[in-house]
Scaffold this active site. Structure first.
Site, PDB file in Angstrom:
ATOM      1  N   GLU A  43       0.834  -1.215   0.000  1.00 41.01           N
ATOM      2  CA  GLU A  43       0.000   0.000   0.000  1.00 41.01           C
ATOM      3  C   GLU A  43       0.864   1.258   0.000  1.00 41.01           C
ATOM      4  O   GLU A  43       0.539   2.235  -0.653  1.00 41.01           O
ATOM      5  CB  GLU A  43      -0.951   0.001   1.205  1.00 41.01           C
ATOM      6  CG  GLU A  43      -2.085  -1.008   1.099  1.00 41.01           C
ATOM      7  CD  GLU A  43      -2.992  -0.777  -0.102  1.00 41.01           C
ATOM      8  OE1 GLU A  43      -3.062   0.367  -0.604  1.00 41.01           O
ATOM      9  OE2 GLU A  43      -3.622  -1.749  -0.568  1.00 41.01           O
ATOM     10  N   TYR A 126      -5.826   6.213   5.086  1.00 43.95           N
ATOM     11  CA  TYR A 126      -6.082   5.236   4.038  1.00 43.95           C
ATOM     12  C   TYR A 126      -5.312   3.939   4.300  1.00 43.95           C
ATOM     13  O   TYR A 126      -5.879   2.845   4.260  1.00 43.95           O
ATOM     14  CB  TYR A 126      -5.712   5.804   2.655  1.00 43.95           C
ATOM     15  CG  TYR A 126      -5.726   4.716   1.622  1.00 43.95           C
ATOM     16  CD1 TYR A 126      -6.940   4.274   1.092  1.00 43.95           C
ATOM     17  CD2 TYR A 126      -4.555   4.053   1.239  1.00 43.95           C
ATOM     18  CE1 TYR A 126      -6.987   3.221   0.196  1.00 43.95           C
ATOM     19  CE2 TYR A 126      -4.587   3.006   0.347  1.00 43.95           C
ATOM     20  CZ  TYR A 126      -5.804   2.599  -0.176  1.00 43.95           C
ATOM     21  OH  TYR A 126      -5.848   1.549  -1.041  1.00 43.95           O
ATOM     22  N   ASP A 144     -10.010   5.337  -1.447  1.00 40.24           N
ATOM     23  CA  ASP A 144      -8.996   6.077  -2.211  1.00 40.24           C
ATOM     24  C   ASP A 144      -9.692   6.685  -3.433  1.00 40.24           C
ATOM     25  O   ASP A 144     -10.927   6.658  -3.539  1.00 40.24           O
ATOM     26  CB  ASP A 144      -7.829   5.158  -2.603  1.00 40.24           C
ATOM     27  CG  ASP A 144      -8.252   4.067  -3.574  1.00 40.24           C
ATOM     28  OD1 ASP A 144      -9.458   3.975  -3.889  1.00 40.24           O
ATOM     29  OD2 ASP A 144      -7.380   3.319  -4.037  1.00 40.24           O
TER      30      ASP A 144
END
Ligand code: SF4
Length: 344
Positions: A43, A126, A144
């Site tokens: 990520e 996030y 996102d």
């Protein structure tokens, strides 16, 4: 109104059949979830770049540093070198800080809640939600740009972004349940990345077409609505180039407040739709043409007029070369337009 539970079941079924195969990902419905270290690392990398670009970096990192504790023990310079090509070195530094916090303060084990993850250095909302959902199957709302786009289209949200963001997040929240939250987050990601693409969404291949208000309206790519950039207004003005007997130009210090505040400039008129063309002194003014310049908030056509004159006043007299070096671009352009003193 789109049926939330129908969309969930159709999209999860689509994910079961069509999930992208990614090196950091466990297959849909896998008993063992993806490793938190791998999810977190992927990520962070994906915030910088695309999946194909991130993949070799991910493979290299996990081959050299198979666990978060291995990464925590790495030399800074080695990690920075391995990160080269992914951009934003601050991210690599945050990556190391986070790995060392996990190794040093959590015994090498990532916290398994969104709040615990969020408390780690360099981990934002996030990433915390993504790791909580994907690695720990927590009911976290992972939002996102891809998810925002899917929500804006499914619900035909007319509020333009960025003002729409809280609304899009609330809409995404409606889909989050305790049933397969990790797969749900990844299903939405995959839909946004491969089908509900920013341009030319593949609605014909979409599992939720019949629930999508954007599709029903005929122009799904219109969402998320973006405000057109405001047109830059255009202004006009005059720049007065006065040249004394030594071939020097008259410059003036601009007021501290306002555009180009405190900098040297040429004497000018106001800059407006209808500027005042009265020169600062009476002289034999010659027109030297005009220059165009674009400021952040307006564009300017500056007509340059030149005369031999050396009035008293609050002027700094500089030869052309040093004047050019001292002036902001707009005035340097005007001085160039005036020509060489010897030719004037
Ligand atoms: Fe996106 Fe089209 Fe699917 Fe709607 S129908 S979610 S616009 S791909």
């Amino acid at each position: 109104m789109p049926d939330v539970s129908l969309i969930r079941s159709e999209l999860l079924a689509w994910y079961d059949a069509h999930a992208r195969s990614l090196v950091w990902r466990a297959p849909p419905g896998a008993e063992g979830r993806s490793e938190p270290y791998r999810v977190w690392l992927s990520e962070v990398m994906l915030q910088q770049t695309t999946t194909p670009h991130a993949t070799p970096y991910f493979l290299n990192f996990t081959a050299r540093w198979p666990t978060v504790s291995d990464l925590a023990a790495a030399e800074d310079a080695d990690v920075m070198a391995a990160w080269a090509g992914l951009g934003y070195y601050a991210r690599a530094r945050n990556l190391l800080a986070c790995a060392r916090a996990v190794a040093g303060e959590h015994g090498g084990v990532f916290p398994d809640t969104e709040a615990g993850l969020l408390a780690l250095p360099g981990v934002g909302a996030y990433t915390a939600a993504a790791v909580a959902a994907i690695a720990f199957d927590r009911a976290a709302n992972v939002v996102d740009g891809n998810v925002e786009r899917v929500m804006a289209r499914l619900f035909a949200v007319e509020t333009p972004v960025p003002a729409a963001r809280p609304e899009l997040k609330r809409l995404a929240e409606r889909f989050v349940t305790d049933c397969r939250p990790g797969d749900w987050a990844q299903a939405l990601m995959d839909l946004g990345a491969t089908v509900c693409r920013p341009k030319s969404p593949l609605c014909g291949s979409c599992p939720v077409t019949n629930q999508c208000l954007g599709f029903a309206g005929g122009t799904p790519e219109r969402y998320p609505v973006k405000l057109k950039k405001a047109e830059r207004p255009h202004r006009k003005g005059f720049a007065w180039v006065m040249i004394d007997g030594q071939g020097r130009a008259a410059l003036q210090r601009r007021p501290d407040k306002g555009l180009l505040g405190g900098m040297l400039g040429l004497p000018t008129s106001d800059w407006s739709a209808e500027p005042d063309g009265s020169p600062p002194v009476a002289a034999d003014w010659r027109e030297a043409g005009a220059i165009e310049h674009v400021f952040t908030h307006f564009s300017l056509t500056l007509t340059v007029r030149v005369a031999h004159a050396a009035p008293d006043g609050d002027y700094e007299w500089r030869d052309f070369e040093t004047a050019r070096a001292a002036l902001p671009t707009v005035f340097a352009k005007a001085l160039d337009r005036a020509g060489e003193p010897a030719l004037i």
